[in-house]
Design a protein around this motif. Sequence first.
Motif, PDB file in Angstrom:
ATOM      1  N   GLY A 624     -63.308 -38.387   2.285  1.00 41.96           N
ATOM      2  CA  GLY A 624     -64.440 -39.254   1.978  1.00 41.96           C
ATOM      3  C   GLY A 624     -64.046 -40.662   1.608  1.00 41.96           C
ATOM      4  N   GLY A 625     -62.753 -40.917   1.513  1.00 43.10           N
ATOM      5  CA  GLY A 625     -62.271 -42.267   1.271  1.00 43.10           C
ATOM      6  C   GLY A 625     -62.117 -43.013   2.584  1.00 43.10           C
ATOM      7  N   PRO A 626     -61.578 -44.215   2.552  1.00 44.01           N
ATOM      8  CA  PRO A 626     -61.445 -45.011   3.775  1.00 44.01           C
ATOM      9  C   PRO A 626     -60.460 -44.378   4.753  1.00 44.01           C
ATOM     10  CG  PRO A 626     -60.291 -46.055   1.956  1.00 44.01           C
ATOM     11  CD  PRO A 626     -61.072 -44.934   1.360  1.00 44.01           C
ATOM     12  N   ALA A 627     -60.618 -44.706   6.038  1.00 41.46           N
ATOM     13  CA  ALA A 627     -59.693 -44.208   7.060  1.00 41.46           C
ATOM     14  C   ALA A 627     -58.289 -44.707   6.753  1.00 41.46           C
ATOM     15  CB  ALA A 627     -60.148 -44.682   8.431  1.00 41.46           C
ATOM     16  N   LEU A 628     -57.328 -43.800   6.817  1.00 39.60           N
ATOM     17  CA  LEU A 628     -55.947 -44.097   6.411  1.00 39.60           C
ATOM     18  C   LEU A 628     -55.081 -44.258   7.647  1.00 39.60           C
ATOM     19  CD1 LEU A 628     -53.675 -44.276   4.297  1.00 39.60           C
ATOM     20  CD2 LEU A 628     -53.591 -41.765   4.302  1.00 39.60           C
ATOM     21  N   ARG A 629     -54.418 -45.411   7.738  1.00 38.74           N
ATOM     22  CA  ARG A 629     -53.536 -45.662   8.865  1.00 38.74           C
ATOM     23  C   ARG A 629     -52.399 -44.640   8.881  1.00 38.74           C
ATOM     24  NH1 ARG A 629     -51.093 -51.382  11.107  1.00 38.74           N
ATOM     25  NH2 ARG A 629     -49.711 -50.461  12.663  1.00 38.74           N
ATOM     26  N   GLN A 630     -52.022 -44.198  10.093  1.00 39.91           N
ATOM     27  CA  GLN A 630     -51.006 -43.170  10.253  1.00 39.91           C
ATOM     28  C   GLN A 630     -49.759 -43.726  10.937  1.00 39.91           C
ATOM     29  OE1 GLN A 630     -51.621 -39.562   9.179  1.00 39.91           O
ATOM     30  NE2 GLN A 630     -52.703 -41.141   7.997  1.00 39.91           N
ATOM     31  N   SER A 631     -48.629 -43.146  10.577  1.00 35.11           N
ATOM     32  CA  SER A 631     -47.372 -43.448  11.254  1.00 35.11           C
ATOM     33  C   SER A 631     -47.082 -42.340  12.258  1.00 35.11           C
ATOM     34  CB  SER A 631     -46.229 -43.550  10.237  1.00 35.11           C
ATOM     35  OG  SER A 631     -46.497 -44.563   9.282  1.00 35.11           O
ATOM     36  N   MET A 632     -46.260 -42.633  13.229  1.00 34.05           N
ATOM     37  CA  MET A 632     -46.024 -41.704  14.325  1.00 34.05           C
ATOM     38  C   MET A 632     -45.379 -40.411  13.836  1.00 34.05           C
ATOM     39  SD  MET A 632     -44.176 -42.398  18.008  1.00 34.05           S
ATOM     40  CE  MET A 632     -42.524 -42.463  17.327  1.00 34.05           C
ATOM     41  N   LYS A 633     -45.813 -39.289  14.463  1.00 36.84           N
ATOM     42  CA  LYS A 633     -45.267 -37.968  14.184  1.00 36.84           C
ATOM     43  C   LYS A 633     -44.572 -37.453  15.434  1.00 36.84           C
ATOM     44  CE  LYS A 633     -49.035 -36.754  10.997  1.00 36.84           C
ATOM     45  NZ  LYS A 633     -49.742 -38.043  11.065  1.00 36.84           N
ATOM     46  N   GLU A 756     -52.416 -43.442  -5.455  1.00 31.89           N
ATOM     47  CA  GLU A 756     -53.770 -43.635  -4.957  1.00 31.89           C
ATOM     48  C   GLU A 756     -53.751 -44.677  -3.844  1.00 31.89           C
ATOM     49  OE1 GLU A 756     -56.596 -45.866  -7.327  1.00 31.89           O
ATOM     50  OE2 GLU A 756     -54.989 -46.304  -8.768  1.00 31.89           O
ATOM     51  N   LEU A 757     -54.800 -44.632  -3.033  1.00 35.94           N
ATOM     52  CA  LEU A 757     -54.901 -45.626  -1.965  1.00 35.94           C
ATOM     53  C   LEU A 757     -55.119 -47.006  -2.553  1.00 35.94           C
ATOM     54  CD1 LEU A 757     -57.134 -44.066   0.870  1.00 35.94           C
ATOM     55  CD2 LEU A 757     -54.663 -44.393   0.831  1.00 35.94           C
ATOM     56  N   SER A 758     -54.387 -47.957  -1.999  1.00 33.65           N
ATOM     57  CA  SER A 758     -54.606 -49.350  -2.405  1.00 33.65           C
ATOM     58  C   SER A 758     -55.060 -50.184  -1.213  1.00 33.65           C
ATOM     59  CB  SER A 758     -53.335 -49.932  -3.032  1.00 33.65           C
ATOM     60  OG  SER A 758     -52.241 -49.818  -2.130  1.00 33.65           O
ATOM     61  N   ASP A 759     -54.367 -50.056  -0.088  1.00 30.16           N
ATOM     62  CA  ASP A 759     -54.762 -50.753   1.153  1.00 30.16           C
ATOM     63  C   ASP A 759     -54.561 -49.763   2.296  1.00 30.16           C
ATOM     64  OD1 ASP A 759     -55.299 -52.359   3.287  1.00 30.16           O
ATOM     65  OD2 ASP A 759     -53.764 -53.878   2.833  1.00 30.16           O
ATOM     66  N   ALA A 760     -55.618 -49.015   2.627  1.00 33.64           N
ATOM     67  CA  ALA A 760     -55.497 -47.875   3.537  1.00 33.64           C
ATOM     68  C   ALA A 760     -55.052 -48.273   4.940  1.00 33.64           C
ATOM     69  CB  ALA A 760     -56.828 -47.131   3.622  1.00 33.64           C
ATOM     70  N   ARG A 761     -55.254 -49.529   5.320  1.00 33.10           N
ATOM     71  CA  ARG A 761     -54.911 -49.935   6.681  1.00 33.10           C
ATOM     72  C   ARG A 761     -53.734 -50.904   6.734  1.00 33.10           C
ATOM     73  NH1 ARG A 761     -60.490 -50.249  10.241  1.00 33.10           N
ATOM     74  NH2 ARG A 761     -61.579 -48.529   9.205  1.00 33.10           N
ATOM     75  N   ALA A 762     -52.938 -50.922   5.705  1.00 41.58           N
ATOM     76  CA  ALA A 762     -51.786 -51.830   5.655  1.00 41.58           C
ATOM     77  C   ALA A 762     -50.779 -51.464   6.738  1.00 41.58           C
ATOM     78  CB  ALA A 762     -51.122 -51.768   4.284  1.00 41.58           C
ATOM     79  N   ASP A 763     -50.099 -52.506   7.268  1.00 39.85           N
ATOM     80  CA  ASP A 763     -49.092 -52.262   8.299  1.00 39.85           C
ATOM     81  C   ASP A 763     -47.907 -51.483   7.749  1.00 39.85           C
ATOM     82  OD1 ASP A 763     -50.642 -53.570  10.149  1.00 39.85           O
ATOM     83  OD2 ASP A 763     -49.634 -55.495   9.893  1.00 39.85           O
TER      84      ASP A 763
END
Length: 847
Positions: A624-633, A756-763
């Motif tokens: 329910g929080g903001p979309a979280l950027r993902q790194s490659m798996k 905790e999330l601070s900047d969910a879409r950070a590079d």
Amino acid sequence: MFVSRSRRTVVPAALSVVALLAALITTSSSRLRAQTADSTRATVGQAIRATRAPDIDGRENDAVWRAATPMTAFRQFEPGENGEPTFRTEARAAYDDRYLYVIVRAFDPHPDSLAALLSRRDVKTASDQLKIIIDAYHDGRTGVELAVNPAGVKRDYSIYGDITEDATWDGVWDVATSIDSLGWIAEYRVPFSQLRFTARDVHTFGFGVWRDITRLNERTGWPLYRPSRRTLISQLGTLEGITGIGTPRRLELLPYTVTKSVPNPAVPRGGVRGSLAGGLDLKAGLGSRVTIDATVNPDFGQVEADPAVLNLSAFEIRFDERRPFFQEGAGLYRCGGSCEGIFYTRRIGRTPQLRRSNADALFTNITAAAKITGRFDNGLAFGLVNASTEQVRGADGATIEPQTNYLVLRGLREMRGGRSQLGMELTDVRRRSDAATDPFLRRAATTLLLQGYHRFARDRWEVMGYTGLNEVSGSAKSIALTQRNSVHFYQRPDHEETYDSTRTAMGGVVVSAGIKQVGGRVRYENVLRYASAGVEMNDLGFVNLVNDMSFRQSLDLRQLRPNRVLRSSFSTMSAETHWTTGGLLAAQTVSVHTSGSLLNNWGGAITASLSDVGNTHCVSCARGGPALRQSMKNNLRFDLVGDPRPVVVPRAAYRIGTSDEGRSWYRGADAGAEWRFASRFSTSLALNYDQVTNDQQWIGNYGAFLSDTTHFTFARLHQHILGITMRANWTATPTLSFQLYAQPFVTTGQYSNWRELSDARADEYDDRFSTFRTSAPANFNVKQFNSNAVLRWEYRPASAIFLVWQQGRAQDARNPGVFVPGRDVRDLFGARPLNTLLLKVSYWFNP
């Protein structure tokens, strides 16, 4: 009435997909109406009327077999397609007013080398086998398979959709086998009451015979079967000469009684409750084309328990259906694609959704259920399922599952010999809510599906499409919960839809279209799918992926004939991309898989995949929080399977993977073997162990709801997972058997680095989180044990006695976060056992 803003432009496009399919089917039907049947159906067998019924003793000394014309044109289809059989096979057919008789002679110069292992009915072993396939409707789409090995062990299936087997069908038929100096024989007697055909004076059945020779790993068939065509029933030959058999009366009754001794979890130091109940299964033919199956107060206590699992993800886990009533005939409700999520039978009789303690009931009782199915000469078919479950109250007297009615209606029209289809499916759920359930559970849910497919280019290509409309309704509180659940997460700050706590209904649309090559050595598939954000099909279906647009493509390569190294091989490459309906890239995966079988019958596989390729975002990770950027798996898996013919068959697998720029990783292995140390005894042991570190395991969300002060928290979780699955089988005769299933399961978890999330879409990965607390969440050590022992005696055809002992143990209080396998398993077996003893007796009537 279905309403949604997002559907105003999507619904016309969805309906146009189905309309296009209808146009294609109509055009092809007119073009192909004058064509002759496929060449594989040119092989014709003749059945003769038996003036005296043969003795079913596995011998060919009856006069009718000397008079019958043999079917001899068998051809090899494994390991090579259209090869010369190593040994000769002959089949003959006869009939009278009530039965179809078939005898198959399997010649073998070394009958002492036949593989003839004992097992209970419907269990496949590494044995020689003879199988007859009957398409009594002669529609090229449906039929039954009746198989037997030299020890007399029976297996049977129903077939739908031309090629899909339903192993849960249990017909009532007789077969006898014998081994002699020439090889072995199987002699069948199949009641016409077990087949489905239309009333007419002269009948032509689709018909085929298959033979397995285990020591050669060879399969042959009459007529020639081509695995490269991805069809089965439409490749059968024909059996002619059947006249004057009328329409058999079809009525079967299976009353049963069950006595149970079950644990009472409310009593701290143990205690049991006894119960005695009865029920009835009924199967009846309404004319020659319609069949009704019904059950009153069903009990499925003899069904194997689900495997133990600890689920830390946002979504529920799907378990297989094991209850016979819901398994049989399920193929009619499947459309051969992802639209099958509309009907998930495990919703009926589910665990009460508001269950609060171990003292509450584990399952919801089904008071009655019925299925009606029909199939007609013009390709029309329909199915209806209706089930009612009772109200369940918890230990405190409050309702934890309301009385509920489930309805499913399926209708379809097949054309061009089943090569084209248009269909619909409707599901409806109605709950009788009260004050305890109305704020939490939806009152009603309705879904409508339209689907179709069309094969062309000599059945080598197929186009498909479907669209589904859905609506759920209930109190404002229950619909608010629906918007906030893990399927939707409308409260997500960057969601495409707006959370509205005053809604009393919501819904959506799903639409998909695809094209694939289904025949030949090289096969290709493209599929597009759109699911709007409001779709909620989980009252009677299983659909977790909504608010989604996706494109999937795959390329398959199959080996059709053995070469100098491989008996068979299969390779596939696939790519899949998902976006939210607002255009946010949610997932992107590329995978490669290759598998093969060596000439010595050992097999193996390698699977590699890359996921979250590119700038992808997880829309459910923060719950329910903001979309979280993902790194490659990246993931890699190896599988190895031994030759299935020896006494011991080993299996092994190894898997590894990394993600989150190396901060998350896993490695695991499976090892096991099947061991048959005598014809009557077999056992298997499988050990799986995984070590997993997840650097972004969600912990909880804290703070004011829907405010800027909410903290979306994660931690690093290091987890050990150990599972041991044991099975043992003893077969005294094909009708008397004992089976044991046991699975201890242990998993431990140790948390650190609570953030905790601070900047969910950070590079940069580290910039996405900040410290939440210096402490860590509580560790855990979860242990479970499930076992199931079943003694089954089929004392007369279709009548059985089951004696069942089930045991469950659970413990999670000791040694949190610390994994010591031997100690943890010992502690598990020191936990209080919950034992259930069940005796079930059924008697089959065919008046």
